[in-house]
Design a protein around this motif. Structure first.
Motif, PDB file in Angstrom:
ATOM      1  N   THR A 199      26.938  44.386  36.661  1.00  0.00           N
ATOM      2  CA  THR A 199      26.160  43.174  36.385  1.00  0.00           C
ATOM      3  C   THR A 199      26.412  42.705  34.964  1.00  0.00           C
ATOM      4  O   THR A 199      26.309  43.496  34.030  1.00  0.00           O
ATOM      5  CB  THR A 199      24.646  43.435  36.558  1.00  0.00           C
ATOM      6  OG1 THR A 199      24.408  43.993  37.834  1.00  0.00           O
ATOM      7  CG2 THR A 199      23.843  42.149  36.414  1.00  0.00           C
ATOM      8  N   GLY A 200      26.722  41.420  34.803  1.00  0.00           N
ATOM      9  CA  GLY A 200      26.837  40.821  33.479  1.00  0.00           C
ATOM     10  C   GLY A 200      28.091  41.180  32.713  1.00  0.00           C
ATOM     11  O   GLY A 200      28.186  40.900  31.519  1.00  0.00           O
ATOM     12  N   ASN A 201      29.059  41.791  33.370  1.00  0.00           N
ATOM     13  CA  ASN A 201      30.320  42.134  32.712  1.00  0.00           C
ATOM     14  C   ASN A 201      31.362  41.082  33.078  1.00  0.00           C
ATOM     15  O   ASN A 201      31.831  41.039  34.211  1.00  0.00           O
ATOM     16  CB  ASN A 201      30.792  43.519  33.163  1.00  0.00           C
ATOM     17  CG  ASN A 201      29.776  44.592  32.831  1.00  0.00           C
ATOM     18  OD1 ASN A 201      29.512  44.846  31.673  1.00  0.00           O
ATOM     19  ND2 ASN A 201      29.196  45.194  33.853  1.00  0.00           N
ATOM     20  N   THR A 202      31.681  40.232  32.135  1.00  0.00           N
ATOM     21  CA  THR A 202      32.620  39.144  32.392  1.00  0.00           C
ATOM     22  C   THR A 202      34.007  39.722  32.692  1.00  0.00           C
ATOM     23  O   THR A 202      34.535  40.503  31.895  1.00  0.00           O
ATOM     24  CB  THR A 202      32.698  38.211  31.177  1.00  0.00           C
ATOM     25  OG1 THR A 202      31.377  37.768  30.879  1.00  0.00           O
ATOM     26  CG2 THR A 202      33.598  37.021  31.450  1.00  0.00           C
ATOM     27  N   PRO A 203      34.602  39.358  33.837  1.00  0.00           N
ATOM     28  CA  PRO A 203      35.880  39.960  34.237  1.00  0.00           C
ATOM     29  C   PRO A 203      36.995  39.878  33.197  1.00  0.00           C
ATOM     30  O   PRO A 203      37.685  40.861  32.956  1.00  0.00           O
ATOM     31  CB  PRO A 203      36.244  39.181  35.505  1.00  0.00           C
ATOM     32  CG  PRO A 203      34.935  38.791  36.075  1.00  0.00           C
ATOM     33  CD  PRO A 203      34.078  38.479  34.888  1.00  0.00           C
ATOM     34  N   SER A 204      37.157  38.730  32.568  1.00  0.00           N
ATOM     35  CA  SER A 204      38.282  38.557  31.642  1.00  0.00           C
ATOM     36  C   SER A 204      38.145  39.381  30.360  1.00  0.00           C
ATOM     37  O   SER A 204      39.130  39.605  29.662  1.00  0.00           O
ATOM     38  CB  SER A 204      38.454  37.083  31.288  1.00  0.00           C
ATOM     39  OG  SER A 204      37.274  36.595  30.674  1.00  0.00           O
ATOM     40  N   SER A 205      36.938  39.857  30.060  1.00  0.00           N
ATOM     41  CA  SER A 205      36.747  40.617  28.816  1.00  0.00           C
ATOM     42  C   SER A 205      36.141  42.002  29.048  1.00  0.00           C
ATOM     43  O   SER A 205      35.667  42.628  28.103  1.00  0.00           O
ATOM     44  CB  SER A 205      35.873  39.818  27.843  1.00  0.00           C
ATOM     45  OG  SER A 205      34.606  39.568  28.427  1.00  0.00           O
ATOM     46  N   SER A 206      36.163  42.491  30.286  1.00  0.00           N
ATOM     47  CA  SER A 206      35.568  43.797  30.594  1.00  0.00           C
ATOM     48  C   SER A 206      36.524  44.648  31.428  1.00  0.00           C
ATOM     49  O   SER A 206      36.288  44.891  32.612  1.00  0.00           O
ATOM     50  CB  SER A 206      34.242  43.604  31.341  1.00  0.00           C
ATOM     51  OG  SER A 206      33.345  42.820  30.601  1.00  0.00           O
ATOM     52  N   PRO A 207      37.613  45.136  30.827  1.00  0.00           N
ATOM     53  CA  PRO A 207      38.614  45.874  31.592  1.00  0.00           C
ATOM     54  C   PRO A 207      38.135  47.206  32.162  1.00  0.00           C
ATOM     55  O   PRO A 207      38.760  47.743  33.069  1.00  0.00           O
ATOM     56  CB  PRO A 207      39.754  46.076  30.595  1.00  0.00           C
ATOM     57  CG  PRO A 207      39.117  45.970  29.251  1.00  0.00           C
ATOM     58  CD  PRO A 207      37.980  45.002  29.420  1.00  0.00           C
ATOM     59  N   THR A 208      37.034  47.753  31.660  1.00  0.00           N
ATOM     60  CA  THR A 208      36.512  48.989  32.253  1.00  0.00           C
ATOM     61  C   THR A 208      35.700  48.699  33.511  1.00  0.00           C
ATOM     62  O   THR A 208      35.436  49.603  34.295  1.00  0.00           O
ATOM     63  CB  THR A 208      35.651  49.784  31.257  1.00  0.00           C
ATOM     64  OG1 THR A 208      34.569  48.963  30.820  1.00  0.00           O
ATOM     65  CG2 THR A 208      36.490  50.251  30.072  1.00  0.00           C
ATOM     66  N   TRP A 219      36.415  45.574  35.441  1.00  0.00           N
ATOM     67  CA  TRP A 219      37.185  44.681  36.323  1.00  0.00           C
ATOM     68  C   TRP A 219      38.679  44.914  36.174  1.00  0.00           C
ATOM     69  O   TRP A 219      39.178  45.122  35.077  1.00  0.00           O
ATOM     70  CB  TRP A 219      36.887  43.217  35.992  1.00  0.00           C
ATOM     71  CG  TRP A 219      35.486  42.811  36.253  1.00  0.00           C
ATOM     72  CD1 TRP A 219      34.471  42.756  35.336  1.00  0.00           C
ATOM     73  CD2 TRP A 219      34.919  42.403  37.495  1.00  0.00           C
ATOM     74  NE1 TRP A 219      33.312  42.341  35.939  1.00  0.00           N
ATOM     75  CE2 TRP A 219      33.556  42.111  37.280  1.00  0.00           C
ATOM     76  CE3 TRP A 219      35.436  42.252  38.778  1.00  0.00           C
ATOM     77  CZ2 TRP A 219      32.719  41.679  38.286  1.00  0.00           C
ATOM     78  CZ3 TRP A 219      34.590  41.814  39.790  1.00  0.00           C
ATOM     79  CH2 TRP A 219      33.249  41.533  39.539  1.00  0.00           C
ATOM     80  N   LEU A 220      39.408  44.794  37.276  1.00  0.00           N
ATOM     81  CA  LEU A 220      40.869  44.863  37.296  1.00  0.00           C
ATOM     82  C   LEU A 220      41.393  43.479  37.673  1.00  0.00           C
ATOM     83  O   LEU A 220      41.005  42.932  38.705  1.00  0.00           O
ATOM     84  CB  LEU A 220      41.344  45.884  38.333  1.00  0.00           C
ATOM     85  CG  LEU A 220      42.855  45.960  38.572  1.00  0.00           C
ATOM     86  CD1 LEU A 220      43.561  46.473  37.319  1.00  0.00           C
ATOM     87  CD2 LEU A 220      43.155  46.847  39.766  1.00  0.00           C
ATOM     88  N   SER A 221      42.259  42.920  36.836  1.00  0.00           N
ATOM     89  CA  SER A 221      42.878  41.634  37.157  1.00  0.00           C
ATOM     90  C   SER A 221      43.901  41.864  38.265  1.00  0.00           C
ATOM     91  O   SER A 221      44.826  42.663  38.103  1.00  0.00           O
ATOM     92  CB  SER A 221      43.558  41.054  35.921  1.00  0.00           C
ATOM     93  OG  SER A 221      44.211  39.852  36.247  1.00  0.00           O
ATOM     94  N   THR A 226      53.509  40.269  43.903  1.00  0.00           N
ATOM     95  CA  THR A 226      52.995  41.151  42.861  1.00  0.00           C
ATOM     96  C   THR A 226      51.523  41.422  43.092  1.00  0.00           C
ATOM     97  O   THR A 226      50.765  40.524  43.461  1.00  0.00           O
ATOM     98  CB  THR A 226      53.188  40.537  41.464  1.00  0.00           C
ATOM     99  OG1 THR A 226      52.520  39.276  41.413  1.00  0.00           O
ATOM    100  CG2 THR A 226      54.655  40.348  41.145  1.00  0.00           C
ATOM    101  N   VAL A 227      51.133  42.666  42.919  1.00  0.00           N
ATOM    102  CA  VAL A 227      49.729  43.078  43.000  1.00  0.00           C
ATOM    103  C   VAL A 227      49.464  44.053  41.853  1.00  0.00           C
ATOM    104  O   VAL A 227      50.390  44.637  41.307  1.00  0.00           O
ATOM    105  CB  VAL A 227      49.378  43.728  44.362  1.00  0.00           C
ATOM    106  CG1 VAL A 227      49.481  42.727  45.490  1.00  0.00           C
ATOM    107  CG2 VAL A 227      50.239  44.925  44.638  1.00  0.00           C
ATOM    108  N   ALA A 228      48.190  44.228  41.508  1.00  0.00           N
ATOM    109  CA  ALA A 228      47.843  45.075  40.389  1.00  0.00           C
ATOM    110  C   ALA A 228      48.092  46.559  40.653  1.00  0.00           C
ATOM    111  O   ALA A 228      48.416  47.310  39.752  1.00  0.00           O
ATOM    112  CB  ALA A 228      46.371  44.871  40.016  1.00  0.00           C
ATOM    113  N   LYS A 229      47.940  46.974  41.890  1.00  0.00           N
ATOM    114  CA  LYS A 229      48.154  48.384  42.226  1.00  0.00           C
ATOM    115  C   LYS A 229      49.070  48.447  43.431  1.00  0.00           C
ATOM    116  O   LYS A 229      50.039  47.731  43.511  1.00  0.00           O
ATOM    117  CB  LYS A 229      46.818  49.079  42.477  1.00  0.00           C
ATOM    118  CG  LYS A 229      46.015  49.253  41.189  1.00  0.00           C
ATOM    119  CD  LYS A 229      45.024  50.354  41.302  1.00  0.00           C
ATOM    120  CE  LYS A 229      44.394  50.570  39.923  1.00  0.00           C
ATOM    121  NZ  LYS A 229      43.552  51.702  39.889  1.00  0.00           N
TER     122      LYS A 229
END
Length: 148
Positions: A58-67, A69-71, A142-145
């Protein structure tokens, strides 16, 4: 990985993939996300897709929270005939056995259907999910994993 299929791959053959093509729900800051939930963030006509790495997110912005969210990848908005596109805007057109990305060649681009308006749109190629099956270009999905 590059795949050279001996046959034409149809929509009915690719029934699932970890390469996302359909835009998931938009990220909302007050929402609590479960692990593996995929969300999107729109910028212009480009969506960046993220996958939640943990539960109770909750409240963790994806673009600035790499722990948290995974792009995953990017995708584009669907073409809409009444929308005015600027030079360089990209859209996707998905139809029966057709998954293409187009880039606007001019500003004030309204009502020009990408697949039939070559003076207004440049065919970039297939969407990311279908890129590995595009025999006309040397492209790859392309995929992240892991790609499944």
């Amino acid at each position: 990985m590059r795949v050279i299929p001996p046959i034409t791959i149809l929509d009915s053959m690719l029934t699932s993939s970890t390469a996302v093509e359909t835009v998931p729900a938009a990220y909302a800051g007050g929402t609590t996300y479960a692990a593996d939930t995929v969300v999107s963030i729109l910028s212009g006509f480009t969506y960046t897709l993220y996958k939640s790495l943990q539960s109770a997110n909750t409240g963790n912005t994806p673009s600035s929270s790499p722990t948290w969210w995974l792009s995953l990848s990017t995708t584009y908005a669907d073409y809409a005939g009444g929308t005015t596109y600027a030079l360089g805007d990209r859209v996707k057109v998905i139809g029966t056995n057709s998954h293409r990305v187009y880039e606007s060649l001019a500003g004030a681009n309204t009502g020009n259907t990408p697949a039939t308006s070559a003076t207004w749109w440049y065919d970039i190629g297939t969407t990311n999910r279908w890129a590995m099956f595009d025999l006309l270009r040397n492209t790859q999905t392309t995929v992240a994993k892991t790609l499944t």
